[in-house]
Design an enzyme around this catalytic site. Structure first.
Site, short mmCIF file in Angstrom:
data_model
loop_
_atom_site.label_atom_id
_atom_site.label_comp_id
_atom_site.label_asym_id
_atom_site.label_seq_id
_atom_site.Cartn_x
_atom_site.Cartn_y
_atom_site.Cartn_z
N ASP A 210 -67.50 69.89 -2.36
CA ASP A 210 -66.69 69.08 -3.27
C ASP A 210 -67.40 67.76 -3.55
O ASP A 210 -68.45 67.48 -2.97
CB ASP A 210 -65.31 68.80 -2.65
CG ASP A 210 -65.44 68.03 -1.34
OD1 ASP A 210 -65.40 66.78 -1.40
OD2 ASP A 210 -65.61 68.64 -0.27
N ASP A 212 -65.97 64.74 -2.97
CA ASP A 212 -65.21 63.69 -2.31
C ASP A 212 -64.25 63.07 -3.34
O ASP A 212 -63.97 63.68 -4.38
CB ASP A 212 -66.12 62.65 -1.65
CG ASP A 212 -65.46 61.96 -0.46
OD1 ASP A 212 -65.01 62.69 0.44
OD2 ASP A 212 -65.39 60.74 -0.45
#
Length: 290
Positions: A210, A212
């Site tokens: 991802d 973040d």
């Protein structure tokens, strides 16, 4: 010099490796407590292998409760010479996208609730972690990842946070914009420091799941999205690991970077002043200098 034995520490989503000849889960007793799980041993391409699921099968350990000292000690006791750490991470860089791998070479340690050294009162030692990963192992991981068709980035700074919660938006922006970090995770510290104390070569492969919370188009971290990416990353990691034995080979020479001699000048406590109990616990980790 002992022959090569590759130890793989698998992060979230990676709980085994496939294709091992003579595969067997073995229990290793450690004076530092029980490791995260039994260790899967076998051979792959004539190279001995050991696999340890960092969180345990079924994912029972949080980043804080992972028994880092027991894990590294157990791998050393088995004869592991080279540790490949594979872990799920968030990215602070647009070009380091979910599904990509990063060969980490630096860390900023923000953990605070973990035992970070095998040494202490009665036996003091200071190892250098200026360069906490082994470039030779990093080369092997990079080449194996490329051979497996994985998009891989060489070099990056890993922010190790305590967790288990993900970052606030303010923290994420600080780590990215002020501190210049590239990825964020919860498990490579104190693991890398302990591997250095145990004179093990160590490489860190960050599997990006991802962006973040800093990314304007992605918002907060969503665990369901992470898990979907994580499963794909685990398959890629197995593919990468399967290519490592051909690159590292069964025969091993001393590390050009000195990882396997990290304790050479690190111990400060005089022999007559050393705590016998702590010395006994260090039989595997520091056996070469004891």
């Amino acid at each position: 010099m002992t022959g090569t034995m590759i130890g793989v520490i698998g992060g979230s989503g990676l709980y085994d490796i496939e294709g091992l000849e003579g595969a067997e889960w073995v229990t290793v007793d450690s004076p530092w407590g029980a490791p995260s799980d039994a260790i899967l041993t076998g051979t792959l391409g004539d190279v001995r292998m050991a696999f340890l699921p960092r969180h345990g099968r079924g994912h029972v350990h949080s980043p804080t409760t992972v028994p880092y000292r027991a894990n590294i000690d157990a791998l050393k006791r088995l004869g592991v010479t080279d540790v490949i750490s594979v872990s799920a991470c968030g990215s602070f860089r647009e070009e380091m996208a979910p599904g990509d791998f990063v060969i980490v070479d630096q860390f900023i340690d923000r953990t605070f609730a973990r035992e970070k050294s095998f040494f202490g009162t009665g036996f003091v030692a200071h190892v250098s972690v200026a360069h906490p990963t082994c470039p030779r192992l990093g080369d092997a991981c990079e080449n194996a990842a490329k051979d497996a068709g994985i998009t891989v980035h060489r070099g990056g700074t890993y922010l190790a946070m305590e967790g288990p919660q993900f970052s606030t938006l303010a923290e994420s922006k600080m780590y990215r914009n002020v501190w210049g970090c590239d990825v964020i995770g919860m498990t490579n510290m104190p693991e890398a420091k302990l591997a250095r104390e145990a004179e093990l070569c160590y490489a860190s492969v960050a599997m990006i799941t991802d962006y973040d919370s800093w990314h304007p188009d992605h918002g907060e971290v969503d665990v369901t999205q992470i898990i979907a990416t994580l499963m794909g990353n685990a398959d890629k990691a197995r593919n990468m690991v399967s290519r490592l034995p051909a690159l590292l080979t069964p025969d091993r020479t001393p590390c050009h970077h000195g990882c396997d001699r990290a304790l050479e000048f690190a111990v400060l406590t005089a022999p007559e002043a050393r705590d016998p109990g702590l010395v006994a616990k260090l039989d595997a980790v520091a056996g070469r200098v004891l």
